[in-house]
Design a protein around this motif. Structure first.
Motif, PDB file in Angstrom:
ATOM      1  N   UNK A 196      -2.659   3.194  -2.212  1.00  0.00           N
ATOM      2  CA  UNK A 196      -2.400   4.370  -1.393  1.00  0.00           C
ATOM      3  C   UNK A 196      -1.216   4.133  -0.450  1.00  0.00           C
ATOM      4  N   UNK A 197      -1.041   2.876  -0.066  1.00  0.00           N
ATOM      5  CA  UNK A 197       0.024   2.509   0.853  1.00  0.00           C
ATOM      6  C   UNK A 197       1.350   2.288   0.121  1.00  0.00           C
ATOM      7  N   UNK A 227      -6.620   0.993  -1.110  1.00  0.00           N
ATOM      8  CA  UNK A 227      -5.806   1.227   0.095  1.00  0.00           C
ATOM      9  C   UNK A 227      -4.391   0.690  -0.100  1.00  0.00           C
ATOM     10  N   UNK A 228      -4.265  -0.407  -0.826  1.00  0.00           N
ATOM     11  CA  UNK A 228      -2.923  -0.904  -1.113  1.00  0.00           C
ATOM     12  C   UNK A 228      -2.149   0.083  -1.976  1.00  0.00           C
TER      13      UNK A 228
END
Lengths: 319, 355
Positions: B219-220, B216-217
């Motif tokens: 992706x962020x 998720x990091x």
């Protein structure tokens, strides 16, 4: 939008192994054998197949290797589950205890074997992940659906969904499924009409072993670069999914997705634009799946539909 | 059949004992391995290489011993074997030896021990004591973390992540150094803002949760994550492999062999420190009784520049930075400086602590 796609893709990594293993547990329990050995079988399946990948990855790679590994995982899980089947069906042992025994022996065997078989003597088995499909040609261009299902995926995702369809068909539309369910509800009745309860239960446990072993592989491949003799309690989580899903294939699918989604949010909210700015402590997210489980179980327990003879050893002579 | 088996087993047992008893050669330098073997590309191998280098240069007999399992008793047995084998120095790599060495230092007062990455203490942590015959070696992890953070920002990354294992002092030192290194490099290259996500997973295992968080990091928008805590790094690598053009910083040893995505590693100089300490012993200056902290001034920390994949961070950059670090011109916070990473007072680097 891309966040939602990411969330969904990530959720599948959690949900598909849960789905496969819970469906495995379903076959066992509906035949009348409680299988809490799912965790141990996952470990064995993952161990054998990852070791296979480790040995073969120099001469082949990609999805051919993954498919072979899937076969290895299923076969090893099936063989390992025979121990449980023998104890529970032939020896009429307490099924919880024999399952626990399998759970305890599996990581020990995996560590011992890894250290013995590997030249460097370490318990971690490394593998190269060459199995990811960046995007499926053509299908990935379908709006929305293409992004959700056909990008950044593994063939195991489709395999999991296929297993769901086959499992539902087998359970409700085939003669075998009917007999399986009968053995789980009232084995004496099934026996009285000539169904071999022992055989059916063996089949149930072996299917659960194959699926749990496969689930172990599916679980490890996307989430690490090595296998360290553990599946982090996902076998037990799959049991919760099974109960949450009330031993029914479609409900199990829903339960697996729900658990997967909650797990994903709990783990990754700090990277999600909307959620990370909300003043909610991370502990809340981490609690959500379990609280939701408790609530749902509290409401459904009264009409819980566990197979009636599940966990009861079948004795031909008893009335 | 059963009888034959038991006879064979008994025979194997007797022969096995005989093999130990027959080995009357002595080995002056000994190493007892931690979990894993001598070629584990990690602690054991690093320490063993330092030992072998000194032994071969000076023609001293040497040998390693592998404990049968990961327990204090098994470690003590292996130490006992090493002493029986005539060891004058026993090297024990890894903090798992803290308790065995605490006991062994009293049992074998005439033998010297080099304990890497730990200090002897009793099993319940109630007593810390280092006898004259033990030289514990700790590392200035904050300097290794500093090098890594500096290198990442110098190479052009502006969105960083730190994912530690348990928040133990060594991991915290790595993390704080990482933040400070990023800050200093950001000032140097004139970056407007650098973000840094900071998280402890609470364990040293590869978990899907750690993988999901790293994914998720990435992706962020996070470009590089320092995977600092045993197998946690493997989860980060798995996430980096799934994303495109994302990088990982390894820890303790050169981890570039584990994944293509590892661009550099915050290393401890195991080989150099073992070599130096053995050399000190033979020079009559064995640093026993007190803990030695190895840092840049004595090759205690490093980045593996031969496997460096950070374009924009060159050997010259590294050498210049390392010289400054070795000369003590750079002050780096350690685990006692602040309670949390966002309280370190960085100006350009915005630290977001994720619980």
């Amino acid at each position: 939008m891309s966040t939602i796609y990411f969330l969904f893709q990530q959720m599948l990594l959690f949900s598909i192994p849960l789905l496969i293993v819970a469906l495995g547990g379903m076959f066992s329990e509906r035949s009348g054998v409680v299988n809490i050995a799912l965790e141990g079988i996952m470990v064995m399946g993952a161990f054998c197949s990852i070791f296979f990948i480790n040995r073969m990855q120099d001469i082949m790679s990609g999805n051919l290797l993954l498919i072979l590994a899937i076969l290895v995982a299923a076969a090893s899980g099936m063989v390992f589950s025979l121990l449980h089947a023998y104890a529970a069906i032939n020896m009429r042992a307490d099924q919880t205890i024999s399952g626990t025994a399998l759970n305890m022996i599996a990581p020990a065997v995996a560590i011992y074997m890894a250290r013995t078989l590997q030249a460097n003597g370490v318990q971690q088995i490394n593998f190269n992940n060459t199995f990811r499909i960046r995007e499926v040609p053509l299908l990935s261009r379908i709006p929305v659906l293409g992004d959700l299902l056909f990008k950044n995926t593994y063939i195991t995702t489709y395999l999991g969904l296929a297993i769901l369809a086959v499992a539902a068909f087998m359970l409700y539309k085939t003669r075998f499924g009917l007999r399986l369910r009968a053995c789980g509800e009232h084995p004496q009745a099934a026996d009285s009409v000539g169904v071999n309860v022992y055989k059916i239960r063996y089949a149930g446990v072996m299917i659960s072993g194959a699926l749990a072993g496969l689930g172990g592989l599916v679980f490890v491949v996307p989430t690490s670069t090595n296998f360290n003799a553990t599946v982090a309690g996902y076998g037990f989580l799959a049991l919760a999914v099974l109960i949450f899903g009330q031993w029914k294939p479609l409900r199990i699918l829903f339960a697996a997705f729900f658990f997967g989604l909650m797990k994903t949010i709990a783990a990754s909210y700090s990277g999600l634009p909307l959620l990370k700015d909300m003043p909610i402590p991370s502990d809340i997210y981490k609690m959500v799946p379990y609280i939701a489980t408790l609530i749902v179980l509290a409401f459904t327990s009264r009409k819980s539909q566990a197979p009636r003879a599940s966990g009861v050893p079948y004795d031909k002579g008893s009335r | 059949m059963k009888k034959l088996l038991s006879v064979l087993l008994a025979l194997a047992l007797v022969l096995g004992m005989g093999a130990v008893a027959l080995a009357d050669d002595t080995f002056e330098l000994a190493l007892v391995t931690d979990i894993g073997t001598i070629d584990d590309k990690s602690f054991n191998q690093g320490a063993w290489e330092g030992l072998v280098q000194y032994a071969e240069e000076n023609n001293i007999s040497h040998k390693y011993y592998q404990p049968t399992e990961k327990t204090t008793d098994a470690y003590l047995d292996a130490i006992d074997q090493a002493v029986e084998g005539g060891a004058k120095i026993v090297v024990t790599p890894g903090f798992l030896f803290e308790e065995p060495i605490f006991m062994a230092q009293d049992m074998y007062p005439e033998v010297n021990f080099i304990l890497i990455d730990g200090e002897p203490h009793s099993g319940d942590y109630s007593e810390y004591r280092t006898n004259e015959n033990v030289a514990p070696i700790l590392y200035a992890e904050q300097q290794a973390g500093y090098l890594a953070g500096y290198a990442a920002v110098k190479a052009g990354c502006t969105k960083l992540g730190f994912m530690g294992g348990m928040a133990v002092p060594a991991v915290i030192r790595y993390g704080y150094g990482f933040v400070q290194g990023a800050e200093d490099a950001a000032k140097e290259v004139g970056a407007a803002e650098v973000t840094l996500n900071y998280h402890y997973t609470g364990g040293f295992d590869a978990t899907p949760e750690a993988q999901a968080l790293a994914a998720s990091w990435y992706n962020d928008g996070v470009e590089i994550i320092f995977g600092c805590g045993g197998a946690v790094g493997n989860s980060v690598m798995a996430a980096a492999e799934a994303a495109e053009g994302k990088y990982v910083i390894g820890v303790d040893v050169d981890q570039s062999i584990e994944s293509e995505t590892v661009v550099t590693s915050a290393m401890k100089g195991l080989k150099a420190s073992v070599y130096q300490t053995i050399a000190a012993y033979y020079a009559g200056e064995f640093p026993g009784g007190a803990t030695t902290v190895k840092d840049a001034s004595n090759d205690g920390v490093a980045l593996p520049m031969e496997s460096n994949k950070l374009e924009g961070f060159t050997q010259e950059d590294y050498d210049a930075l390392y010289a400054k670090l070795a000369a003590g011109e750079i002050t780096i916070p350690d685990n006692t400086t602040a309670d949390t990473a966002d309280a370190l007072g960085t100006e350009i680097v915005k630290v977001t602590v994720v619980d």
